[in-house]
Write an enzyme that holds these catalytic residues in place. Structure first.
Site, PDB file in Angstrom:
ATOM      1  N   GLY A   1     -19.081   5.478 -55.791  1.00 13.55           N
ATOM      2  CA  GLY A   1     -19.682   4.607 -54.768  1.00 13.55           C
ATOM      3  C   GLY A   1     -21.092   4.891 -54.331  1.00 13.55           C
ATOM      4  CE1 TYR A   2     -25.276   4.717 -57.417  1.00 11.16           C
ATOM      5  CE2 TYR A   2     -23.269   3.640 -57.688  1.00 11.16           C
ATOM      6  CZ  TYR A   2     -23.976   4.390 -58.326  1.00 11.16           C
ATOM      7  OH  TYR A   2     -24.274   4.777 -59.580  1.00 11.16           O
ATOM      8  CB  ILE A   3     -24.214   6.218 -49.366  1.00  7.49           C
ATOM      9  CG1 ILE A   3     -22.717   7.108 -49.317  1.00  7.49           C
ATOM     10  CG2 ILE A   3     -24.610   6.402 -47.898  1.00  7.49           C
ATOM     11  CD1 ILE A   3     -22.524   8.552 -48.943  1.00  7.49           C
TER      12      ILE A   3
END
Length: 163
Positions: free
Chosen positions: A30-32
């Site tokens: 996932g992408y912060i």
């Protein structure tokens, strides 16, 4: 230069690579943060976890800054809660090709049906063997970046969006 990722990315013509797979493992990421060509990603890869920062690609889309650090697997669940958009799930297959390794990502979930191959190189001009099952090169096409796929999953693409 240290911390530069040099890779080429391809669609696949067929699944003739499958008998050549030497290893496979699950990836969840996932992408912060993601935008303007930069991203901060968290990823589980088999039984390990990583935090990765990527910069924008150069003009031809082959090279970019990449910093990756292994983190505690126990920290991953909390970091996934910070992620924006969707979580990418895929199975990565390892296929040797000459002196290189081709990593083939078979996407799952909202990106099911998409299969991409990547080959990492030491330099942008390094020659590599191109097996017959590698299809159209999509290096530098942001549509095929995982950060894009987390925002705009493959299942939502319109026919005219596909290349």
């Amino acid at each position: 230069m240290k911390n530069i990722e040099i890779e080429r990315k391809f669609l696949l013509k067929n699944d003739n690579y499958k008998p050549l797979i030497t290893k496979s493992f699950k990836i969840r990421q996932g992408y912060i943060s993601s935008g303007q060509g930069h991203s901060v990603r968290v990823r589980s890869k088999g039984d390990k976890a990583y935090l990765t920062i990527k910069g924008a690609t150069n003009q031809n889309g082959i090279s970019r800054f990449e910093w990756e650090h292994e983190i505690e697997l126990d920290d991953l669940d909390g970091l996934f809660l910070l992620c924006i958009n969707g979580i990418i799930e895929k199975t990565r297959h390892i296929v040797p090709s000459g002196k290189h390794i081709i990593e083939i990502d078979e996407f799952e979930g909202d990106n099911k049906g998409l299969v991409l191959a990547e080959i990492e190189l030491e330099s942008e001009n390094e020659p590599y063997e191109k097996p017959e099952w590698l299809g159209k090169e999509v290096t530098g096409n942001r549509q095929y970046y995982n950060s894009f796929l987390s925002k705009f999953p493959y299942k939502t693409w319109e026919a005219d969006f596909l290349i």
